[in-house]
Each structure stands twice: as C-alpha cells, then as structure tokens.
Design an enzyme around this catalytic site. Structure first.
Site, PDB file in Angstrom:
ATOM      1  N   GLU A   1      -3.932   7.499  -3.650  1.00  0.00           N
ATOM      2  CA  GLU A   1      -3.799   6.189  -3.037  1.00  0.00           C
ATOM      3  C   GLU A   1      -3.485   5.136  -4.098  1.00  0.00           C
ATOM      4  O   GLU A   1      -4.195   5.037  -5.100  1.00  0.00           O
ATOM      5  CB  GLU A   1      -5.097   5.828  -2.311  1.00  0.00           C
ATOM      6  CG  GLU A   1      -5.042   4.524  -1.540  1.00  0.00           C
ATOM      7  CD  GLU A   1      -6.336   4.245  -0.803  1.00  0.00           C
ATOM      8  OE1 GLU A   1      -6.324   4.271   0.441  1.00  0.00           O
ATOM      9  OE2 GLU A   1      -7.369   4.029  -1.476  1.00  0.00           O
TER      10      GLU A   1
ATOM     11  N   TYR B   1       0.855  -1.199   0.000  1.00  0.00           N
ATOM     12  CA  TYR B   1       0.000   0.000   0.000  1.00  0.00           C
ATOM     13  C   TYR B   1       0.886   1.242   0.000  1.00  0.00           C
ATOM     14  O   TYR B   1       1.908   1.295   0.681  1.00  0.00           O
ATOM     15  CB  TYR B   1      -0.904   0.020   1.242  1.00  0.00           C
ATOM     16  CG  TYR B   1      -1.664   1.319   1.388  1.00  0.00           C
ATOM     17  CD1 TYR B   1      -2.918   1.476   0.814  1.00  0.00           C
ATOM     18  CD2 TYR B   1      -1.110   2.400   2.065  1.00  0.00           C
ATOM     19  CE1 TYR B   1      -3.615   2.674   0.916  1.00  0.00           C
ATOM     20  CE2 TYR B   1      -1.793   3.604   2.177  1.00  0.00           C
ATOM     21  CZ  TYR B   1      -3.043   3.733   1.608  1.00  0.00           C
ATOM     22  OH  TYR B   1      -3.713   4.923   1.701  1.00  0.00           O
TER      23      TYR B   1
END
Length: 390
Positions: A199, A111
């Site tokens: 993101e 991530y």
C-alpha cells in the site's frame, strides 16, 4: 508478516519505485545528524515514528522539521513514548525508532494499493484520488472513487492497465509514463517478494514533476518467507503480540482477540465455527488458536500455556475432532499443561474422533475439575456460562 515503513521503502527502492531519501535513527542525536544532511539541500525534513500501525500522522507521529534542533526535539518527543492511533488500540505502541527523510514539495496526493483478490484469484491493483485517507473509509463512503484492475498472472501488469489507472487518477500527461513505471515496479516487487499486500498512501506527485511513494506499507505471505531470508530478517518481534510470537515457535496458528473465552481447536474451519458458536451463546472468544491436524504433546502443552498467559481469559474451551490428531494425545497435553500452570479458570473439553474414549478416560483420571461435553453447542454453552460465573 509486517515490516516498518523504512524497510518497505528500502525494498521498493531496489525495484525502481521512487521513494524519498531517508535514514533510520534510534536516538535523538542520530535523528539530528540525519536531519543535518538533508537540511543542507532542503528547507524541511520529516521525522516519522516507526511502528506497525497506520494513522501515525493524525496521532502526532509525523513531524516536520526546519532545523536540526527542531528535528532533535521531535525525535525526543517520539522516541521512548507511546503513540496511540486508531489501529493500535488504546494501549498504543512504544516508538523505538524514527525515520528521518527529506521533505518534498507535494503537488497532489493519491492512493495506490496491490492486494491478492481471492474472489477473482488474481492480483488486484487499486488506485484512488483520495490519497492520505484510509482506503476502508473511501470504500465505505465513496466506493466509486476506487479504480481497480485485475492482473492476469500469466502476463503480469500490462502497460495499458497502468496507463488506464494513471489517466483515471487525472494525472498530468507529462507524468503518465512515470506513473506507469512506478506501478509496474510496485507490481514486480509485490510478486517477486511474495507479498499479500502493498500500500502506497499517499502516492504523491511533486512540483518537481516526480511520482513518489511518500509512505509505504507491505505485508508478506508467511508461507513464502522461506524464499526470502533477507525479508524474514526484517521481522520486528517488539511490534508483535508476545503470545503470537511464542505460538510461531511451536508452529501454532494463534491470533489474539478481545474476548474472555480461550479457545484451542484443531483445524481453521472448526476454530472459526467454534468462535461463531461462542458468540451465538452470548460469549466472546479471546483468541483464534489452531493447533493443526498433527500436533504433538509438546505443541498442545504450549498452546494451553498460551491461553493461560492471557489475564483476560475467564474460561477455556478445548474443541477437538480427532482425525490425524488423536484425542488421547490432546488429553495428555491438556492434563500436563493444566497441572503445570496450576489451572485457575474453568476448563470445558469436547473430544470426538480417533481414540476418543481413551482421551476421555485420561481426563477422568486426571483429578482435575474438567467440564466435559459431547456436542459442540453443548460445549460452547457451558464455556459461556462458566466464563460469566467466573
């Protein structure tokens, strides 16, 4: 403002962020043709539903295709159908386009995110080994797995900071420099495009030795869009609440909620306090609506009509403290809109401030069944009681 995954990847690609090759398709036939191009060099391609919501993979919105016929069938199953994820709510969203892109041989998922941190007044770059999982879930269950660096805006993301994140993720040494270039490119795009959030989930390393954005989500600061007309042109109104779109036409700050008391307030702080006091008295606000300090009669009328367009609204609370905003202007707008929309729900109005007596007189002479209040707690209590009775 939010954009689709394919748009985010297009923008990031311009800044040097590594993304898979892909094309958008609006029909199953277009998806088949795009898949045909990728499958000539790759054993698999991916068909991904394009909606403004996360959790598409778990909801069946991401499909692998090993032939053009399979890609066609996947596109048929997605296009024109409703996709329900944990972020769309039970109503879901209709899929109107799909992204078809080349497959890649994934080694590991991570991530990576960039956000504006209000507390430190800096940009925060976050990374985690828990790729493919919602970062909120990681933060709740294993906060120690989230690595963070805070970037000095005067110098930007430094190479040593990116290296620290890359080593913290446990990347192979051969990939460290690629990861550093990826992170600095992402940060550059974030700042240059006036983003509020970027993101990459998952960020993947591949068996071919690449560091790549398998998915991308970007949201922008609306206040900076005047500098980015090309980005503003990416806005997809079909993905937004129709009432929020209508509110933006009148420069009203409106957010839909799931309650039954419509709120019209001037000032964001007062609007938040109004929603809080409604909850305190056992009610539930149907929206956040700030008409601003200098709204005119047209804006007030538009705001009132927005509240009336929500079928879940059982009562309306107008809470105005008149400074620059005059109470008589608010009152005129309320009366005009209430008559124009044939008001059928209880209306509670609390006015204080500039020209308040004139505003109250306009309400009294309107002939409308308006419940008045002088104090904010009194107004909230009456609104909750009226909504329950309705």
């Amino acid at each position: 403002m939010n954009i689709h995954e394919y748009q985010a990847k297009e923008l990031l690609g311009r800044y040097g962020v590594k993304v898979p090759k892909g094309n958008i398709a609006f029909t199953p036939q277009e998806a088949e043709e795009v898949a045909k191009c990728f499958l000539s060099d790759n054993p698999v391609c991916v068909v991904k539903a394009q909606i403004h919501a996360g959790g598409r993979g778990k909801a069946g919105g991401v499909k692998l295709a090993r032939s053009r016929e399979e890609a066609l069938e996947h596109a048929k199953a997605l296009l024109g159908h409703v996709l329900v994820t944990h972020q769309t709510g039970p109503a879901g969203k209709v899929v109107k386009k799909v992204l078809v892109e080349e497959g890649c041989r994934i080694e590991k998922e991570y991530y990576l995110g960039v956000v504006v941190d209000r507390g430190s007044q800096r940009v925060c770059v976050m990374a985690s080994r828990e790729g493919g999982v919602e970062i909120e879930e990681v933060a709740l269950k294993s906060p120690e797995k989230i690595l963070k660096v805070y970037v000095d805006p005067a110098v930007g993301l430094q190479a040593f900071q990116a290296r620290n994140l890359a080593f913290g993720l446990g990347l192979d040494r051969a990939l460290i420099n690629k990861a550093v270039r990826f992170m600095t490119a992402l940060y550059g795009a974030f700042v240059d495009l006036d983003c509020s959030m970027a993101e990459i989930n998952p960020l993947v390393t591949t068996k071919d030795g690449e560091v790549m954005a398998l998915d991308a989500k970007i949201s922008f600061d609306d206040n900076g869009l005047f500098r980015h007309k090309d980005v503003e042109g990416m806005r997809d109104l079909d993905e937004e609440d129709p009432r929020e779109v209508e509110a933006s036409r009148y420069n009203l700050n409106y957010v839909s909620l799931d309650g039954n008391i419509g709120c019209m307030v001037n000032g964001a702080g007062l609007a938040m306090a109004t929603m809080d006091i409604i909850k305190l008295y056992g009610g539930s606000p149907a929206n956040f609506l700030d008409v601003g300090g200098g709204a005119n009669r047209e804006q007030v009328t538009a705001a009132f009509k927005l509240l009336m367009s929500d079928d879940d609204v059982k009562a309306i609370l107008v809470n105005i403290f008149g400074g620059i905003m005059r109470c008589d202007i608010i009152a005129e707008g309320i009366v005009h809109a209430a008559k124009d929309t044939h008001l059928k729900v209880p209306l509670v109005v609390r006015l204080q401030g500039t020209n308040v007596e004139r505003g109250r007189e306009i309400l009294r002479q309107s002939g409308l069944n308006i419940i008045t209040a002088e104090r904010m707690d009194e107004a909230a209590e009456k609104a909750v009681k009226a909504a329950k009775a309705a």
